[in-house]
Design a protein around this motif. Structure first.
Motif, PDB file in Angstrom:
ATOM      1  N   LEU A 220      38.140 -90.633 -91.280  1.00 43.30           N
ATOM      2  CA  LEU A 220      38.588 -89.249 -91.120  1.00 43.30           C
ATOM      3  C   LEU A 220      37.785 -88.529 -90.038  1.00 43.30           C
ATOM      4  O   LEU A 220      38.332 -87.708 -89.289  1.00 43.30           O
ATOM      5  N   TYR A 224      39.385 -86.698 -86.882  1.00 48.27           N
ATOM      6  CA  TYR A 224      39.126 -85.265 -86.692  1.00 48.27           C
ATOM      7  C   TYR A 224      38.510 -85.001 -85.320  1.00 48.27           C
ATOM      8  O   TYR A 224      38.940 -84.099 -84.589  1.00 48.27           O
ATOM      9  N   LEU A 229      44.093 -85.605 -86.533  1.00 47.68           N
ATOM     10  CA  LEU A 229      44.529 -85.217 -87.867  1.00 47.68           C
ATOM     11  C   LEU A 229      45.786 -84.369 -87.760  1.00 47.68           C
ATOM     12  O   LEU A 229      45.877 -83.478 -86.921  1.00 47.68           O
ATOM     13  N   VAL A 285      42.358 -84.032 -95.543  1.00 46.46           N
ATOM     14  CA  VAL A 285      43.409 -83.837 -94.540  1.00 46.46           C
ATOM     15  C   VAL A 285      44.164 -82.540 -94.804  1.00 46.46           C
ATOM     16  O   VAL A 285      44.480 -81.786 -93.870  1.00 46.46           O
ATOM     17  N   GLY A 289      44.167 -79.520 -92.297  1.00 48.58           N
ATOM     18  CA  GLY A 289      45.428 -79.480 -91.572  1.00 48.58           C
ATOM     19  C   GLY A 289      46.407 -78.414 -91.979  1.00 48.58           C
ATOM     20  O   GLY A 289      47.354 -78.124 -91.237  1.00 48.58           O
TER      21      GLY A 289
END
Length: 394
Positions: A220, A224, A229, A285, A289
């Motif tokens: 992740l 990112y 993402l 996420v 996001g």
């Protein structure tokens, strides 16, 4: 930052999970049935009280946040400083907590056993699955455990939640070595192939299997840092949020029918954390996001909850085993079993928070001191971390 709130919520789940284990006879193992169509909902709600899943959230967050600085700075000096700081960063608070637990054990004696006799809570009677012999406990053994034994042997006589510290330390060191390499590679197929090999090598044997949690966070972090993402609109965020909670609620011990499809494909061994990792990744996420969730979890409440989450995690069990158990025993004749259990939980929460606030401040000062000590080792002190979530983590 929104991830501080997620860490705080995970710590809250652990605390409530232990309160139920310590102050009720049924604990969290009761599977509801006999309510028809409402059984799946009841099982789902029970699954959310999942201490193991909350710990997996901690580990994935650590992998994410500890990997981020290497997006911009992969110098050998940066890696060495990260490796040097990690043990003292964790040991500062674990030593304090073990000393506090030692003092509480001396004061409360065997109240935790008396409380367990009243409630029938086996977890309380076992001192949180970490039996103690009072004659062998000294302030020196408390310091030794908090400074060394909890990290090298996983020893947790004073404070049972410290079992995570050995995993936190060694998996963090692994991330400090792996993240610079992964960020330096520009090929995602190659990155994922190396991560898959590491996951296979870690296997499903405790405790090394939990390195996979940290690697999930590292994936992740790369997404990112590289702006990969996805943005998640509201109409998609709701079903994804439900899916994240479903994954978080997974338990291997309880025979919840809603998890039967997952259990059918899970490998043998300590493998439940793979499901929890997926839920933790999806939660991160969503928070990064979805604009609405990002704003909600960027509020002051989230920052404060994240600030006290580590001290709360460290302190709540010693408080339960001492002042919580003492208040339960003292009030049992007056309030009855249920009333004294509720009182014990409230007393534990209040005193844990009261002590966590100054301990959080001590933690901030300790981090600042470590930063000042290690800063001269960096040739370019300014290039530390990219803009993003706070790098202050457990």
């Amino acid at each position: 930052m929104p991830l501080e709130g997620l860490r705080g919520i995970a710590a809250t789940v652990v605390v409530i999970y232990h309160l139920v284990l310590g102050f009720t006879a049924s604990g969290v193992g009761l599977v509801p049935h006999g309510h028809g169509v409402f059984d799946p909902l009841a099982q789902f709600g029970l699954g959310l009280l999942n201490g193991g899943a909350a710990v997996a959230v901690f580990f994935v967050l650590s992998g994410f946040i500890l990997s981020l600085p290497f997006a911009r700075d992969r110098r050998v000096s940066r890696v060495l400083v990260a490796l040097l700081k990690r043990w003292p960063r964790l040991a500062g608070l674990t030593v304090i907590t073990c000393l506090v637990a030692y003092g509480l054990i001396l004061w409360s004696g065997h109240d935790y056993k008396h409380a367990a006799d009243i409630t029938g809570a086996g977890w309380m009677g076992s001192h949180g699955n970490s039996p103690i012999a009072h004659r062998n406990l000294t302030w020196l053994t408390a310091i030794h455990e908090g400074l060394i034994a909890v990290f090298t042997q996983g020893e947790v006589r004073f404070d049972s939640p410290l079992w995570t510290m050995r995993i936190e330390l060694f998996c963090s060191l692994g991330i400090f070595l792996a993240a610079p390499v992964l960020f330096a590679l520009r090929s995602w197929p190659l990155r994922l192939a190396l991560i898959a090999l590491a996951v296979l090598a870690a296997g499903t044997t405790f405790p090394q299997t939990h390195f996979s949690d940290f690697l999930a966070g590292a994936v992740l972090a790369m997404l990112y840092a590289e702006g990969r993402l996805p943005q998640i609109p509201g109409k998609i965020a709701l079903p994804l949020g439900i899916l994240a909670l479903y994954l978080f609620s997974f338990t291997y011990e309880q025979t919840l029918l809603i998890h039967a499809p997952l259990k059918a494909i899970m490998p043998q061994g300590d493998s439940a954390h793979f499901v929890w990792d997926a839920g933790a990744m999806l939660s991160i996420v969503l928070l990064l996001g979805n604009p609405s969730l990002h704003r909600l979890f960027s509020g002051g409440w989230a920052a404060w909850l994240g600030l006290v989450s580590f001290p709360v995690y460290l302190l709540h069990t010693p408080m339960m085993m001492s002042v919580g158990a003492h208040s339960l025993v003292a009030a049992a004749d007056v309030l009855g079993v249920r009333g004294s259990e509720l009182l014990a939980a409230v007393v534990t929460l209040i005193l844990t928070l009261a002590c966590a606030v100054p301990l959080a401040r001590i933690d901030q000062l300790w981090l600042a001191l470590l930063g000042r000590i290690t800063r001269p080792l960096l040739k370019q002190p300014g290039a530390l971390s990219p803009a993003g979530p706070s790098t202050s983590t457990k």
